[in-house]
Design a protein around this motif. Sequence first.
Motif, PDB file in Angstrom:
ATOM      1  N   TYR A  97      66.774 -24.148  46.078  1.00 57.41           N
ATOM      2  CA  TYR A  97      66.598 -23.079  45.095  1.00 57.41           C
ATOM      3  C   TYR A  97      65.203 -22.489  45.226  1.00 57.41           C
ATOM      4  O   TYR A  97      64.208 -23.213  45.212  1.00 57.41           O
ATOM      5  N   HIS A 157      71.487 -27.821  48.640  1.00 57.96           N
ATOM      6  CA  HIS A 157      71.152 -26.614  47.885  1.00 57.96           C
ATOM      7  C   HIS A 157      69.635 -26.526  47.763  1.00 57.96           C
ATOM      8  O   HIS A 157      69.003 -27.451  47.239  1.00 57.96           O
ATOM      9  N   SER A 192      69.957 -21.451  39.875  1.00 56.23           N
ATOM     10  CA  SER A 192      71.124 -22.303  39.644  1.00 56.23           C
ATOM     11  C   SER A 192      72.162 -21.567  38.814  1.00 56.23           C
ATOM     12  O   SER A 192      71.882 -21.135  37.703  1.00 56.23           O
ATOM     13  N   ARG A 201      72.381 -24.193  51.717  1.00 54.40           N
ATOM     14  CA  ARG A 201      72.617 -22.955  50.968  1.00 54.40           C
ATOM     15  C   ARG A 201      71.319 -22.591  50.246  1.00 54.40           C
ATOM     16  O   ARG A 201      70.833 -23.370  49.407  1.00 54.40           O
TER      17      ARG A 201
END
Length: 234
Positions: free
Chosen positions: A115, A113, A141, A136
């Motif tokens: 961000y 992940h 979040s 991703r």
Amino acid sequence: MTRADALRSGRTPFVLATVVRVERPTSARPGDRALVLPDGTVEGFVGGHCAEHTVRTQGLRLLSTGESTLLRITPDGGEETVTEGMVTVGNHCLSEGSLDIFLEAMLPPMLVHVYGTAPVARALADIGRALGHDVRLLPDSTGALPADLGAVVVATHGRGEEPTLTAAVRAGVPYVGLIASRKRGAAVLAALDLTDEERARVHTPAGLDIGARTAPEIAVSVYAELIAERRSDG
């Protein structure tokens, strides 16, 4: 979509078992296939009950190691023998024939992940995907973190960093990194509602010190650190 494709899309690990050679009498034929799932379920056909039991046992072992091997099942007695690239198992309840079955562990790529929306975040997504990871790219979040999440890298440049980092550490994500200067990273760590031991798990500035300046170079340094940490843990 085939069953194997559905398992891949759902990030479910499995072992693909393919019969590659037989010595008759056997009920299986070259090309017969089966899938071994993490719960021990065998879907498909690679022989009768005795062969299936051996394939299940060896398949579950490979799911824990991520390796692939050639499995030879014979009706002879004796202990299991392991040589490079091959496991031979004597199974008394097998018929007089023997089977060679290739067992291929199909593990999902590491889930990462990232961000943020800045150039560093986009570079982390691009380079991670080029490395074969399942990356991703997320603006912030939200929701629970997946159980098999391998890495979290926060590159939001001051927006929502603390809750994201805290959630990743508490969830036990193996690698947690923060893109920030050394000074700002230390300030963010100090503000986290975590123990000192938990704070020490956050890599900031994220990445190995390779003199990175551009967004792609920073991304390379982060994945270099991630790879080095995974190898040392393994």
